[in-house]
Enzyme design. Sequence first.
Site, mmCIF file in Angstrom:
data_model
loop_
_atom_site.group_PDB
_atom_site.id
_atom_site.type_symbol
_atom_site.label_atom_id
_atom_site.label_comp_id
_atom_site.label_asym_id
_atom_site.label_seq_id
_atom_site.Cartn_x
_atom_site.Cartn_y
_atom_site.Cartn_z
ATOM 1 N N GLU A 128 0.827 -1.291 0.121
ATOM 2 C CA GLU A 128 0.014 -0.047 0.009
ATOM 3 C C GLU A 128 0.885 1.299 0.021
ATOM 4 O O GLU A 128 1.282 1.715 1.074
ATOM 5 C CB GLU A 128 -0.820 -0.099 1.091
ATOM 6 C CG GLU A 128 -2.017 0.986 1.142
ATOM 7 C CD GLU A 128 -2.858 1.029 2.263
ATOM 8 O OE1 GLU A 128 -3.799 1.975 1.966
ATOM 9 O OE2 GLU A 128 -2.658 0.690 3.163
ATOM 10 N N GLY A 219 -9.780 7.966 1.899
ATOM 11 C CA GLY A 219 -8.603 8.177 1.175
ATOM 12 C C GLY A 219 -8.721 8.615 -0.327
ATOM 13 O O GLY A 219 -7.867 7.957 -1.297
ATOM 14 N N ARG A 226 -21.554 16.612 -10.385
ATOM 15 C CA ARG A 226 -20.983 17.126 -11.388
ATOM 16 C C ARG A 226 -19.691 16.500 -11.544
ATOM 17 O O ARG A 226 -18.909 16.579 -12.789
ATOM 18 C CB ARG A 226 -21.167 18.552 -11.568
ATOM 19 C CG ARG A 226 -22.352 19.349 -11.735
ATOM 20 C CD ARG A 226 -22.264 20.740 -11.862
ATOM 21 N NE ARG A 226 -21.982 21.614 -10.654
ATOM 22 C CZ ARG A 226 -22.999 21.898 -10.082
ATOM 23 N NH1 ARG A 226 -24.226 21.619 -10.395
ATOM 24 N NH2 ARG A 226 -22.940 22.569 -8.908
ATOM 25 N N ASP A 247 -17.120 -0.840 9.885
ATOM 26 C CA ASP A 247 -17.138 -0.947 11.254
ATOM 27 C C ASP A 247 -17.907 0.277 11.643
ATOM 28 O O ASP A 247 -17.937 0.442 12.889
ATOM 29 C CB ASP A 247 -15.452 -0.569 11.643
ATOM 30 C CG ASP A 247 -15.138 0.933 11.217
ATOM 31 O OD1 ASP A 247 -15.833 1.354 10.233
ATOM 32 O OD2 ASP A 247 -13.941 1.173 11.331
ATOM 33 N N GLY A 248 -18.828 0.869 10.741
ATOM 34 C CA GLY A 248 -19.694 2.029 11.234
ATOM 35 C C GLY A 248 -18.942 3.233 11.655
ATOM 36 O O GLY A 248 -19.823 4.141 11.644
ATOM 37 N N HIS A 250 -15.763 4.239 9.393
ATOM 38 C CA HIS A 250 -15.378 4.716 8.041
ATOM 39 C C HIS A 250 -16.299 5.054 7.189
ATOM 40 O O HIS A 250 -16.216 5.650 6.269
ATOM 41 C CB HIS A 250 -14.188 3.495 7.542
ATOM 42 C CG HIS A 250 -13.059 3.397 8.209
ATOM 43 N ND1 HIS A 250 -12.814 2.971 9.538
ATOM 44 C CD2 HIS A 250 -11.720 3.940 7.893
ATOM 45 C CE1 HIS A 250 -11.428 2.933 9.777
ATOM 46 N NE2 HIS A 250 -10.866 3.638 8.929
ATOM 47 N N ASP A 272 -8.460 -3.469 7.013
ATOM 48 C CA ASP A 272 -7.448 -2.320 7.126
ATOM 49 C C ASP A 272 -6.876 -2.328 8.876
ATOM 50 O O ASP A 272 -6.627 -1.210 9.253
ATOM 51 C CB ASP A 272 -7.998 -0.846 6.769
ATOM 52 C CG ASP A 272 -7.015 0.104 6.540
ATOM 53 O OD1 ASP A 272 -5.777 -0.214 6.359
ATOM 54 O OD2 ASP A 272 -7.304 1.294 6.387
#
Length: 383
Positions: A128, A219, A226, A247-248, A250, A272
Site C-alpha cells: 500500500e 482516502g 458534476r 465498522d460503522g 469509516h 485495514d
Amino acid sequence: MNYYIKADQFLLENEENTADYLCVENGRFGTFVETVPPDAKVMDWSGFTIAPGLFDTHIHGLKGSDVMDGDPDGIQAMSEVLLSLGVTRFLPTTLTSDKEALDRALISVVEAVEKGLSGAQSEGIFLEGPYFTEKHKGAQNPDYFRDPSRQEFDHWQELAGNMIVKIALAPERAGSEEFIRYVSSTGVLASIAHTDASHDCCILAVDAGARNYVHLFNGMSGLHHREPGVAGAALTDKRAFAELICDGYHVHPDIAKLALHVKDDKLVLITDCMQAGLMPDGDYHLGEFPVVMQGGVARTETGSLAGSTLKLIDGVKNLHVWSDKSLAEVWHRGSLSPAVSLGRDADLGSIKAGKLADYVVLNKDLEVQTTAVAGEIKYEKEG
C-alpha cells in the site's frame, strides 16, 4: 485426512445446504452426499453453520504486531490469531515508508512464509504505497510520496520472491498508466488509493488495468453530481472491485448498504486493521505514526482515522444487519470476492468441490467455534 462434515447448514455460493454430508478429501472439498459409509469419519457439527474461511486482503497488523515491524514472528503471531476470527487467508499489508523499512517488511513476510505459517495462510503481499498524493493521505507519510517506478517495484518484487500480488497508487501521479499496465501484465492487482484524481483519470487507470479501489470513500475524492470523483468511478465502473471497511466509523451503514447494492459481487470486505486490533484502548503506532485508540477507534494525532481495529467477521455481521441481503451473500463478500479479485477463486473463497477446504464452524450467534485450513482443523474455541 479424509472425513465428512455434518451441520445444520452450509453457506454456499448460491444456496444453503441443510440436509447432506460434505466430503473433505486430501485437503479439498468434495461433493455432498446423503449417506456415508459405516466406517467413515464424521465431524458432527449439528446445531452449527459451516461457512467458507474469510480472506482479508488488507490488514496491517493485529494484537500488537505490525507488518512494518519487519519481524517474522509478528507475521506468525498474526497468522495464529486470525484463525480465532474465522480468517484462513490474508495479505500482510505494508505502509508508505522509506526504502529500508519497506525492504525489511518484505523480507520479514518472506521469512515467515518460508518457515511456515501455523495459522491463516498468506496469499501474498499488499504493497500500500508509496505512490500516493497528499490531499487524501490518511495515515500514510507524505514525506515518502513519489511517482511510481518500475525499477523500484522490480526491486521490491525480487526481494519479496514475487510475493507482491497487489499494489495501491494514486493514478494522477506521473507515469501511473504505464506503471499500471506493467504491474498488471505480471499478474499484480493494481489498485487506486489515497488519491484526489478525477473520475476520468480513474477510468483511464482502469482502462490501463487497475481493477480495485482501496477502502471505498476513504482516502479518495468524494462523490459529487458534476464531478463523480474517485468514489463515483469506483461505484459505477463494473470492471473494478471496491474494498469496504464495515465498522460503522469509516462508512455510514446506509452508504455501506448502497455500496453492496451497487457493487454486488465486486464488493470486497476488508479490515485495514492495525496493531491495536484486539488490544485495549491506549497508545499505539501505525508504521511511523503515533496512534491513540479510544473506544476501539484508532486515530492519528491530527484526528485522521488510522486504519481500523475491525474483525472481518464483525464487518460481515454488520453489513448483514445493515442490508437486506442473506448471510450467505454477505459472507461471500468477505471470502469469495477477495479471492476472485486476486484470481485465486479456483482454489479459495467458497465451499465448492475441488477447492481447498478452508472453513469456519459458527454457532447461532455467528461466533467462531472451529477453523480449518485446507481441511486441517487449526483452531477450536476453548470451552
